[in-house]
Design a protein around this motif. Structure first.
Motif, PDB file in Angstrom:
ATOM      1  N   LYS A 183      30.893  40.446  46.017  1.00 25.02           N
ATOM      2  CA  LYS A 183      31.410  41.541  45.183  1.00 25.02           C
ATOM      3  C   LYS A 183      31.534  41.050  43.752  1.00 25.02           C
ATOM      4  O   LYS A 183      32.031  39.960  43.492  1.00 25.02           O
ATOM      5  CB  LYS A 183      32.758  41.998  45.694  1.00 25.02           C
ATOM      6  CG  LYS A 183      32.674  42.649  47.049  1.00 25.02           C
ATOM      7  CD  LYS A 183      34.012  43.168  47.460  1.00 25.02           C
ATOM      8  CE  LYS A 183      33.921  43.867  48.805  1.00 25.02           C
ATOM      9  NZ  LYS A 183      35.184  44.403  49.227  1.00 25.02           N
ATOM     10  N   LYS A 205      32.842  41.475  39.711  1.00 25.60           N
ATOM     11  CA  LYS A 205      34.096  41.878  39.085  1.00 25.60           C
ATOM     12  C   LYS A 205      34.099  43.363  38.771  1.00 25.60           C
ATOM     13  O   LYS A 205      35.107  44.030  38.896  1.00 25.60           O
ATOM     14  CB  LYS A 205      34.328  41.084  37.807  1.00 25.60           C
ATOM     15  CG  LYS A 205      34.824  39.694  38.059  1.00 25.60           C
ATOM     16  CD  LYS A 205      35.301  39.088  36.775  1.00 25.60           C
ATOM     17  CE  LYS A 205      36.085  37.838  37.090  1.00 25.60           C
ATOM     18  NZ  LYS A 205      36.785  37.345  35.945  1.00 25.60           N
ATOM     19  N   GLU A 264      34.990  45.325  41.746  1.00 28.87           N
ATOM     20  CA  GLU A 264      36.404  45.147  42.060  1.00 28.87           C
ATOM     21  C   GLU A 264      37.286  45.978  41.108  1.00 28.87           C
ATOM     22  O   GLU A 264      38.258  46.608  41.525  1.00 28.87           O
ATOM     23  CB  GLU A 264      36.750  43.658  41.925  1.00 28.87           C
ATOM     24  CG  GLU A 264      37.980  43.247  42.684  1.00 28.87           C
ATOM     25  CD  GLU A 264      38.140  41.749  42.669  1.00 28.87           C
ATOM     26  OE1 GLU A 264      39.168  41.301  42.130  1.00 28.87           O
ATOM     27  OE2 GLU A 264      37.240  41.038  43.170  1.00 28.87           O
ATOM     28  N   LYS A 280      37.156  49.589  42.084  1.00 29.43           N
ATOM     29  CA  LYS A 280      37.925  49.848  43.296  1.00 29.43           C
ATOM     30  C   LYS A 280      39.413  49.966  42.959  1.00 29.43           C
ATOM     31  O   LYS A 280      40.101  50.872  43.425  1.00 29.43           O
ATOM     32  CB  LYS A 280      37.691  48.723  44.302  1.00 29.43           C
ATOM     33  CG  LYS A 280      38.392  48.929  45.616  1.00 29.43           C
ATOM     34  CD  LYS A 280      38.086  47.791  46.563  1.00 29.43           C
ATOM     35  CE  LYS A 280      38.858  47.967  47.851  1.00 29.43           C
ATOM     36  NZ  LYS A 280      38.646  46.853  48.758  1.00 29.43           N
TER      37      LYS A 280
END
Length: 151
Positions: free
Chosen positions: A127, A129, A132, A135
């Motif tokens: 994943k 950044k 992330e 999310k």
């Protein structure tokens, strides 16, 4: 003089190669030839024949030399008077070679399957950044940033 010698030699060769000398024999005689040759092979005569005539003259006893001569005679009889026996032996040899090739192919396939079991699948893409951050933003209720269409 030379011409008469050549003609005489040719006549002798023609007489030696007559069809009567090369007649086929019955299957029982062929089977007997085959069995006798197999017995001589089991006694190791074929290895003596493979070593050559000079070696045989110097290293073999007279009895063994007679067996070598008999082995060669039987081999010639089988080749020239019993072609069906030789053909059947050739077919058996080809079948055996095909069986061995099939077994080798099966072994290669088994080894390939075993090696494929050991292959580790590639790891998933880690994943980033950016993913992330997006999310977390969705979890907090922040509207997503507009996506860039091109550079």
């Amino acid at each position: 003089m030379l011409r008469s010698i050549v003609i005489l030699g040719g006549l002798i060769l023609v007489g030696a190669g007559s069809p009567a000398a090369a007649e086929r024999v019955d299957s029982a005689a062929c089977k007997g030839f085959e069995l006798e040759k197999a017995a001589l092979e089991k006694a190791g005569i074929a290895e003596d024949v493979a070593k050559g005539p000079e070696w045989a003259k110097t290293n073999l006893a007279p009895d063994r030399l007679r067996k070598v001569g008999r082995f060669i005679h039987l081999d010639e009889q089988l080749k020239f008077r019993c072609p069906d026996v030789i053909a059947a032996a050739a077919v058996r040899q080809m079948e055996e070679q095909a069986r061995l090739r099939a077994l080798a192919a099966l072994e290669r396939a088994r080894l390939w399957e075993e090696s494929m079991k050991k292959v580790v699948p590639p790891e998933r893409k880690p994943k980033t950044k950016v993913a992330e951050i997006k999310k977390r933003a969705r979890q907090k209720g922040i509207p997503p940033l507009p996506e860039r269409k091109s550079r």
